[in-house]
Design an enzyme around this catalytic site. Sequence first.
Site, mmCIF file in Angstrom:
data_model
loop_
_atom_site.group_PDB
_atom_site.id
_atom_site.type_symbol
_atom_site.label_atom_id
_atom_site.label_comp_id
_atom_site.label_asym_id
_atom_site.label_seq_id
_atom_site.Cartn_x
_atom_site.Cartn_y
_atom_site.Cartn_z
ATOM 1 C CG HIS A 20 4.293 4.135 6.543
ATOM 2 N ND1 HIS A 20 4.913 5.298 6.945
ATOM 3 C CD2 HIS A 20 3.513 4.464 5.491
ATOM 4 C CE1 HIS A 20 4.506 6.293 6.169
ATOM 5 N NE2 HIS A 20 3.654 5.813 5.278
ATOM 6 N N GLY A 45 6.360 11.695 -1.434
ATOM 7 C CA GLY A 45 4.993 11.797 -0.924
ATOM 8 C C GLY A 45 4.808 11.258 0.479
ATOM 9 C CD GLN A 46 8.469 9.026 5.005
ATOM 10 O OE1 GLN A 46 9.490 9.200 4.329
ATOM 11 N NE2 GLN A 46 8.463 8.407 6.175
ATOM 12 C CG HIS A 85 1.091 2.883 1.720
ATOM 13 N ND1 HIS A 85 0.029 3.667 2.107
ATOM 14 C CD2 HIS A 85 2.195 3.637 1.921
ATOM 15 C CE1 HIS A 85 0.468 4.852 2.505
ATOM 16 N NE2 HIS A 85 1.794 4.861 2.402
ATOM 17 C CG ASN A 138 4.547 6.993 -0.552
ATOM 18 O OD1 ASN A 138 4.758 6.602 -1.704
ATOM 19 N ND2 ASN A 138 3.327 7.070 -0.037
ATOM 20 C CG ASP A 183 -4.118 4.605 5.068
ATOM 21 O OD1 ASP A 183 -2.900 4.655 4.874
ATOM 22 O OD2 ASP A 183 -4.836 5.632 5.166
#
Length: 113
Positions: free
Chosen positions: A99, A92-93, A101, A86, A29
């Site tokens: 994807h 909170g995307q 995390h 998310n 990230d």
Amino acid sequence: MECVFCEIVAGRVETDKVYESDDVLVIQDLNPVAPVHLLIFPRSHVAKLSAMDEENADLLSHVMLIAKRSAIELGLDKSGYRVVINEGAMGGQTVQHFHAHILGGRQMHWPPG
Ligand code: AMP
Ligand code: ZN
């Protein structure tokens, strides 16, 4: 609007790649929120979890198994880690390409922010 993860898949945006298969990429990230912060996403563009259905079952299980494998390779399996997806605005995307995390290397808390 361009999708940054599709740009990464196409090689037009640089990234720190950790693993790739025919179907998914695992990258570092850009703005890590934990000592280990990886992202796993499919090469093909799917906007979010809710855009997936039974046709995507193999892809979704592949993402989870690669998450598990990546965590083991980084030595997180004994200490523990967190896998997060998310979904949408309230979830909170911020990148509209599905994807997951992988977060590790520090104590996680509940409830998340
Ligand atoms: P989310 O908020 O779940 O949509 O997560 C998107 C994540 O993508 C955030 O943690 C960002 O830091 C990360 N991100 C955005 N652009 C890039 C990039 N070019 N390379 C790596 N990670 C990125
Ligand atoms: Zn995309």
